[in-house]
Design an enzyme around this catalytic site. Structure first.
Site, short mmCIF file in Angstrom:
data_model
loop_
_atom_site.label_atom_id
_atom_site.label_comp_id
_atom_site.label_asym_id
_atom_site.label_seq_id
_atom_site.Cartn_x
_atom_site.Cartn_y
_atom_site.Cartn_z
N TYR A 176 19.30 49.91 -45.89
CA TYR A 176 19.83 49.59 -44.56
C TYR A 176 19.70 50.79 -43.63
O TYR A 176 19.18 50.70 -42.52
CB TYR A 176 21.30 49.15 -44.65
CG TYR A 176 21.99 49.15 -43.30
CD1 TYR A 176 21.69 48.19 -42.34
CD2 TYR A 176 22.92 50.16 -42.96
CE1 TYR A 176 22.30 48.21 -41.08
CE2 TYR A 176 23.53 50.18 -41.71
CZ TYR A 176 23.22 49.20 -40.78
OH TYR A 176 23.80 49.24 -39.54
N1 LIG Z 1 29.81 47.39 -37.10
C1 LIG Z 1 29.56 48.67 -37.40
O1 LIG Z 1 30.40 49.41 -37.93
C2 LIG Z 1 28.23 49.27 -37.08
C3 LIG Z 1 28.00 50.63 -37.38
C4 LIG Z 1 26.76 51.18 -37.10
C5 LIG Z 1 25.76 50.41 -36.52
N2 LIG Z 1 26.00 49.11 -36.25
C6 LIG Z 1 24.92 48.34 -35.64
O2 LIG Z 1 25.43 47.68 -34.50
C7 LIG Z 1 24.80 46.42 -34.34
C8 LIG Z 1 25.84 45.32 -34.21
O3 LIG Z 1 26.66 45.32 -35.39
P1 LIG Z 1 27.78 44.23 -35.63
O4 LIG Z 1 28.75 44.82 -36.57
O5 LIG Z 1 28.25 43.68 -34.31
O6 LIG Z 1 26.93 43.13 -36.41
P2 LIG Z 1 26.93 41.52 -36.26
O7 LIG Z 1 26.20 41.02 -37.46
O8 LIG Z 1 28.31 41.01 -36.01
O9 LIG Z 1 26.04 41.30 -34.97
C9 LIG Z 1 24.63 41.31 -34.99
C10 LIG Z 1 24.15 40.03 -34.32
O10 LIG Z 1 22.70 40.08 -34.26
C11 LIG Z 1 22.22 38.77 -34.48
N3 LIG Z 1 20.83 38.91 -34.97
C12 LIG Z 1 20.42 39.42 -36.15
N4 LIG Z 1 19.07 39.40 -36.21
C13 LIG Z 1 18.63 38.87 -35.06
C14 LIG Z 1 17.33 38.60 -34.52
N5 LIG Z 1 16.22 38.85 -35.22
N6 LIG Z 1 17.23 38.06 -33.29
C15 LIG Z 1 18.36 37.79 -32.56
N7 LIG Z 1 19.61 38.01 -33.02
C16 LIG Z 1 19.74 38.55 -34.25
C17 LIG Z 1 23.16 38.17 -35.51
O11 LIG Z 1 23.15 36.73 -35.46
C18 LIG Z 1 24.51 38.77 -35.09
O12 LIG Z 1 25.24 37.87 -34.25
C19 LIG Z 1 23.86 46.24 -35.54
O13 LIG Z 1 22.57 46.59 -35.14
C20 LIG Z 1 24.39 47.24 -36.55
O14 LIG Z 1 23.37 47.72 -37.38
C21 LIG Z 1 27.21 48.51 -36.51
#
Ligand SMILES: NC(=O)c1ccc[n+]([C@@H]2O[C@H](COP(=O)([O-])OP(=O)(O)OC[C@H]3O[C@@H](n4cnc5c(N)ncnc54)[C@H](O)[C@@H]3O)[C@@H](O)[C@H]2O)c1
Length: 356
Positions: free
Chosen positions: A149
């Site tokens: 990841y």
């Molecule tokens: N939550 C955390 O602690 C955290 C920490 C570091 C980085 N991030 C990054 O932040 C971003 C958001 O995280 P989150 O926790 O809200 O995750 P989440 O899974 O709740 O949101 C991601 C959204 O992206 C959509 N998605 C995935 N692939 C897609 C595609 N190919 N086309 C269109 N939509 C797509 C999913 O349906 C989902 O609704 C991610 O990129 C994650 O890697 C999150």
């Protein structure tokens, strides 16, 4: 006024960001594939309130596969949150999903954003790009991801850098640290701990419970992300978004149990591969360059997340089955949801429509 495109808008962070942007007077175009990484019904619930706003459009599309023509029309700036999250699931054959959703999708969006000549693109990177370090993590440290990841998020970050360097796209990458708060994803620590405590189930903990995470409240993350859309920083800037106060998992459990008035019981499991011992983010650069300050203390933020778990539910969505909880470098909602039909695909009408 142009749109701000929020990819992954129906997700945990994306839905909060879109609400913030709308309340700040922006027009927001969201795109989300509603992947089944966790219950799409929860994602629909996340954006149900936004659906009533005339300034919001939501398109259902997969950035890795669908034709992106038209998605960037009239877009001023982009926040790229769409992706496949989660450290433990990224090993083995499922890595192809991470390649597609975190790398291919990012590269396709970067092409479209460059062609549309957007003013700024902000990329959601992750503390998972770092290796294990005893010191606070600074942006200049050599990234050494401990999981597929983390490697996929770093690849996305590198692509963003290449488009900044060679294609003239103005970019900022933000390395988020363990985001928590209402709507948190159901695979994440606080979500799973609260769900277990509410159900009077043992809390599965991997390793000795001394892993520390720099838990950062979602509203603080949203504020940093919104600031990055306009901050006068060099293109290609990479910034940590962290509170800078790591807390051990066992302390997190104690705070939650105390808030809920429940005696916790813990179920021990062996350490999991890819589970970094500690994340401790130095956010001095973000403080200075974004004029940003994380404001929410852990207990207050957790209280708000607990309130969300206790919200009235119309339809119960079962908690995800599967292996016991690990605490990845980032973090899951036992969702509940009203089934809200989601808007049209690409090429749909302009603002004021969609998200019926
Ligand atoms: N939550 C955390 O602690 C955290 C920490 C570091 C980085 N991030 C990054 O932040 C971003 C958001 O995280 P989150 O926790 O809200 O995750 P989440 O899974 O709740 O949101 C991601 C959204 O992206 C959509 N998605 C995935 N692939 C897609 C595609 N190919 N086309 C269109 N939509 C797509 C999913 O349906 C989902 O609704 C991610 O990129 C994650 O890697 C999150």
């Amino acid at each position: 006024m142009g749109f701000i495109l929020v990819t992954g808008m129906a997700g945990f962070i994306g839905s909060h960001l879109a609400e913030f942007l709308v309340h700040s007077g922006h027009h927001v175009r969201g795109v989300d594939a509603f992947t089944d990484t966790y219950a799409p019904r929860q994602k629909r619930e996340n954006v149900a309130g936004l659906s009533r706003r005339p300034e919001v459009e939501l398109h259902t599309a997969d950035l890795a596969r669908d034709d992106l023509d038209g998605l960037l029309d009239g877009v001023d700036a982009v926040v790229h949150l769409a992706g496949e999250p989660g450290v433990p699931a990224s090993w083995g054959t499922s890595f192809t999903t991470y390649v597609e959703r975190n790398i291919v999708a990012t590269q396709r969006l970067l092409e479209a954003a460059t062609a549309a000549d957007v003013r700024r693109l902000v990329y959601a990177s992750s503390s998972s790009v770092y290796g294990p370090e005893d010191r606070p993590l600074v942006e200049t440290a050599v990234p050494r991801p401990l999981s597929p990841y983390g490697a996929s998020k770093l690849a996305g970050e590198m692509l963003v850098g290449a488009y900044a360097q060679e294609r003239g796209l103005s970019t900022v990458a933000l390395r988020y640290f363990s985001v928590y708060g209402p709507r948190q994803r159901p695979d994440m620590a606080a979500h799973r701990f609260i769900a277990a405590l509410l159900d009077r189930r043992p809390i599965p903990v991997f390793g000795d419970g001394r892993q520390a995470r720099d838990f950062t409240y979602v509203e603080d993350v949203v504020a940093a992300t919104a600031a990055a859309l306009t901050a006068p920083v060099p293109s290609g800037t990479v910034l940590n978004v962290a509170r800078g106060e790591p807390v051990e998992v066992r302390e997190l459990i104690d705070i939650l149990a105390d808030e809920l008035g429940v005696e916790p019981s813990v179920e021990r499991h062996p350490h999991r591969v890819g589970d970094t011992p500690r994340t401790d983010g130095c956010a001095d650069a973000a403080r200075e360059l974004l004029r940003w300050e994380p404001r929410t203390d852990l207990r207050s933020g957790l209280r708000r997340q607990i309130e969300w778990h206790l919200r009235p539910r119309l339809t119960a969505v079962p908690a995800p089955a599967g292996p016991a909880l690990a605490v990845p470098a980032e973090e899951i909602a036992v969702g509940a949801a009203v089934d809200v039909p989601v808007g049209a695909g690409l090429g749909g009408p302009g603002p004021g429509h969609e998200l019926p």
